[in-house]
Design a protein around this motif. Structure first.
Motif, PDB file in Angstrom:
ATOM      1  N   GLY A 144      46.069  44.388  45.379  1.00  4.59           N
ATOM      2  CA  GLY A 144      44.832  43.860  44.815  1.00  4.59           C
ATOM      3  C   GLY A 144      44.754  42.359  44.810  1.00  4.59           C
ATOM      4  N   VAL A 145      45.384  41.653  45.735  1.00  5.03           N
ATOM      5  CA  VAL A 145      45.318  40.195  45.895  1.00  5.03           C
ATOM      6  C   VAL A 145      45.784  39.490  44.630  1.00  5.03           C
ATOM      7  CG1 VAL A 145      43.956  38.338  46.929  1.00  5.03           C
ATOM      8  CG2 VAL A 145      43.268  40.695  47.281  1.00  5.03           C
ATOM      9  N   SER A 146      46.802  40.031  43.973  1.00  4.74           N
ATOM     10  CA  SER A 146      47.504  39.383  42.870  1.00  4.74           C
ATOM     11  C   SER A 146      46.594  38.928  41.742  1.00  4.74           C
ATOM     12  CB  SER A 146      48.302  38.189  43.406  1.00  4.74           C
ATOM     13  OG  SER A 146      49.153  37.674  42.402  1.00  4.74           O
ATOM     14  N   GLY A 147      45.579  39.696  41.409  1.00  7.46           N
ATOM     15  CA  GLY A 147      44.744  39.387  40.260  1.00  7.46           C
ATOM     16  C   GLY A 147      43.653  38.378  40.504  1.00  7.46           C
ATOM     17  N   PHE A 148      43.399  37.979  41.752  1.00 10.85           N
ATOM     18  CA  PHE A 148      42.374  36.992  42.039  1.00 10.85           C
ATOM     19  C   PHE A 148      41.003  37.623  42.290  1.00 10.85           C
ATOM     20  CE2 PHE A 148      46.219  34.596  43.179  1.00 10.85           C
ATOM     21  CZ  PHE A 148      46.009  33.448  42.443  1.00 10.85           C
ATOM     22  N   LEU A 149      40.908  38.917  42.247  1.00  9.18           N
ATOM     23  CA  LEU A 149      39.638  39.580  42.506  1.00  9.18           C
ATOM     24  C   LEU A 149      38.711  39.473  41.304  1.00  9.18           C
ATOM     25  CD1 LEU A 149      40.866  42.834  44.290  1.00  9.18           C
ATOM     26  CD2 LEU A 149      39.980  40.751  45.341  1.00  9.18           C
ATOM     27  N   ARG A 150      37.402  39.320  41.582  1.00  6.80           N
ATOM     28  CA  ARG A 150      36.388  39.298  40.541  1.00  6.80           C
ATOM     29  C   ARG A 150      35.223  40.166  40.979  1.00  6.80           C
ATOM     30  NH1 ARG A 150      34.747  33.327  39.066  1.00  6.80           N
ATOM     31  NH2 ARG A 150      33.375  34.542  37.712  1.00  6.80           N
ATOM     32  N   VAL A 151      34.477  40.675  40.007  1.00 10.07           N
ATOM     33  CA  VAL A 151      33.287  41.458  40.318  1.00 10.07           C
ATOM     34  C   VAL A 151      32.317  40.587  41.113  1.00 10.07           C
ATOM     35  CG1 VAL A 151      31.314  42.664  39.334  1.00 10.07           C
ATOM     36  CG2 VAL A 151      33.560  42.892  38.281  1.00 10.07           C
ATOM     37  N   GLY A 152      31.794  41.141  42.193  1.00 12.85           N
ATOM     38  CA  GLY A 152      30.894  40.396  43.069  1.00 12.85           C
ATOM     39  C   GLY A 152      31.566  39.890  44.327  1.00 12.85           C
ATOM     40  N   GLU A 188      30.692  40.140  35.617  1.00  8.68           N
ATOM     41  CA  GLU A 188      30.933  39.123  36.631  1.00  8.68           C
ATOM     42  C   GLU A 188      31.382  37.800  36.036  1.00  8.68           C
ATOM     43  OE1 GLU A 188      27.951  38.450  39.482  1.00  8.68           O
ATOM     44  OE2 GLU A 188      27.590  40.548  39.923  1.00  8.68           O
ATOM     45  N   ASP A 189      31.269  37.626  34.720  1.00  6.78           N
ATOM     46  CA  ASP A 189      31.565  36.344  34.096  1.00  6.78           C
ATOM     47  C   ASP A 189      32.999  36.240  33.599  1.00  6.78           C
ATOM     48  OD1 ASP A 189      28.942  35.333  34.416  1.00  6.78           O
ATOM     49  OD2 ASP A 189      28.287  36.598  32.761  1.00  6.78           O
ATOM     50  N   ARG A 190      33.827  37.222  33.874  1.00 11.08           N
ATOM     51  CA  ARG A 190      35.227  37.144  33.463  1.00 11.08           C
ATOM     52  C   ARG A 190      35.951  36.172  34.375  1.00 11.08           C
ATOM     53  NH1 ARG A 190      37.636  43.079  32.396  1.00 11.08           N
ATOM     54  NH2 ARG A 190      39.377  41.761  31.790  1.00 11.08           N
ATOM     55  N   ASN A 191      36.496  35.106  33.775  1.00  8.48           N
ATOM     56  CA  ASN A 191      37.144  34.053  34.553  1.00  8.48           C
ATOM     57  C   ASN A 191      38.663  34.182  34.601  1.00  8.48           C
ATOM     58  OD1 ASN A 191      34.688  32.699  35.127  1.00  8.48           O
ATOM     59  ND2 ASN A 191      34.709  31.801  33.069  1.00  8.48           N
ATOM     60  N   GLY A 192      39.263  34.818  33.605  1.00  5.52           N
ATOM     61  CA  GLY A 192      40.712  34.932  33.566  1.00  5.52           C
ATOM     62  C   GLY A 192      41.227  35.911  34.605  1.00  5.52           C
ATOM     63  N   PRO A 193      42.449  35.681  35.120  1.00  5.10           N
ATOM     64  CA  PRO A 193      43.024  36.601  36.099  1.00  5.10           C
ATOM     65  C   PRO A 193      43.310  37.965  35.484  1.00  5.10           C
ATOM     66  CG  PRO A 193      44.648  34.986  35.393  1.00  5.10           C
ATOM     67  CD  PRO A 193      43.347  34.559  34.802  1.00  5.10           C
ATOM     68  N   VAL A 194      42.958  38.994  36.216  1.00  2.00           N
ATOM     69  CA  VAL A 194      43.180  40.364  35.758  1.00  2.00           C
ATOM     70  C   VAL A 194      43.907  41.118  36.863  1.00  2.00           C
ATOM     71  CG1 VAL A 194      42.110  42.522  35.032  1.00  2.00           C
ATOM     72  CG2 VAL A 194      41.112  40.337  34.326  1.00  2.00           C
ATOM     73  N   VAL A 195      45.049  41.706  36.534  1.00  2.00           N
ATOM     74  CA  VAL A 195      45.766  42.528  37.501  1.00  2.00           C
ATOM     75  C   VAL A 195      45.063  43.876  37.578  1.00  2.00           C
ATOM     76  CG1 VAL A 195      47.945  43.611  38.105  1.00  2.00           C
ATOM     77  CG2 VAL A 195      47.940  41.356  37.040  1.00  2.00           C
TER      78      VAL A 195
END
Length: 279
Positions: A144-152, A188-195
């Motif tokens: 999952g690209v080490s938590g760098f993915l975000r909605v959108g 889409e506004d979550r800025n923190g890294p999420v695994v």
């Protein structure tokens, strides 16, 4: 007598000159005022009423009439998807409220892409385009690209598995698909890294079947596509030989020498005797 007449004449000429000067100055002022008024008229641009929020609105909040106000907006600069009438923003007199999909700051225009349809929640279903479906892919910190993915974001999906006689292969199976959810969140506004343990993508029905088959028979990995990258990845297929630079060795068998025989009977036995082939 002549002296008096000349004196009066000089006074008359002076008064006439003063009058001409004052008239010229007055006319100049009037022309300047008219020019200023013309410039002010040209500076005035047509405007329309546009709804903006009067406070910060965050993902998932319901948008009510108390949260918005009308402001004058230059007609040529109205953002696409802006709401210009109460009937558009609050149909059915506000009985079915819209939900906020993206954070909006005070005095920011309310756009169609930032709110749901009337009565919808800010969930996955509100993000799906007509005809598309949501499909969830299992992933982990490496896939999952080490938590760098975000909605959108958009990602390329690669499949790794065994084909044929135990040959391992990695292949690009779905390029540039959009993420509409990470784990159980569509914010889409979550800025923190999420695994991410799961990601949900928006695809067509045929792509759903392809992803389901690929996930059942191998391992899926994601590759993040740049925000401004409009190039669609072409076909990619790599096996272990390509990675290690090993070329396939083909064994070519030498043609077998043709032999010809004739059969002869000797008593009760039949024996084969080799003879030169005629062809």
């Amino acid at each position: 007598m002549r002296l008096v007449f000349g004196f009066v004449l000089l006074i008359g000429i002076g008064l006439a000159g003063s009058a001409v000067y004052l008239a010229k100055d007055y006319i100049g002022q009037q022309q300047a005022q008219l020019a200023e008024a013309e410039r002010a008229k040209q500076a005035i641009v047509p405007t329309v009423d546009v709804f903006v929020v009067n406070k910060q609105m965050r993902y998932g909040q319901r948008l009510t009439k108390e949260d918005v106000k009308l402001v004058r907006w230059p007609e040529e600069a109205v953002p696409e998807g802006a709401f210009v009438s109460e009937e558009e923003l609050f149909p059915s007199n506000g009985q079915e409220l819209r939900s906020v999909l993206r954070t909006m700051e005070p005095n920011e225009a309310v756009l169609a892409v930032k709110v749901t349809q009337p009565g919808q929640d800010a969930g996955i279903s509100s993000r799906l385009s007509p005809g598309n479906r949501a499909f969830t892919i299992r992933t982990d910190v490496t896939a999952g690209v080490s938590g760098f993915l975000r909605v959108g974001d958009r990602v390329d999906v690669y499949w790794t598995g065994a084909v044929g006689e135990g040959q391992n292969l990695t292949k690009l199976i779905q390029p540039g698909i959009r993420l509409i959810g990470i784990n159980q969140s569509a914010d889409e506004d979550r800025n923190g890294p999420v695994v991410a343990q799961t990601v949900t993508v928006e695809v067509g029905p045929q792509q759903v079947a392809a992803l389901a088959q690929a996930q059942a028979t191998g391992r899926l990995s994601l590759s993040l596509v740049g925000a401004d990258d409009s190039i669609v990845s072409s076909a990619v297929e790599v096996d272990l030989g390509d990675v290690l630079g090993i070329e396939d060795e083909r064994i070519v068998e030498a043609p077998k020498e043709e032999k010809c025989f004739v059969r002869r009977r000797q008593g009760e036995e039949i024996i084969s005797v080799e003879i030169p082939c005629s062809n």
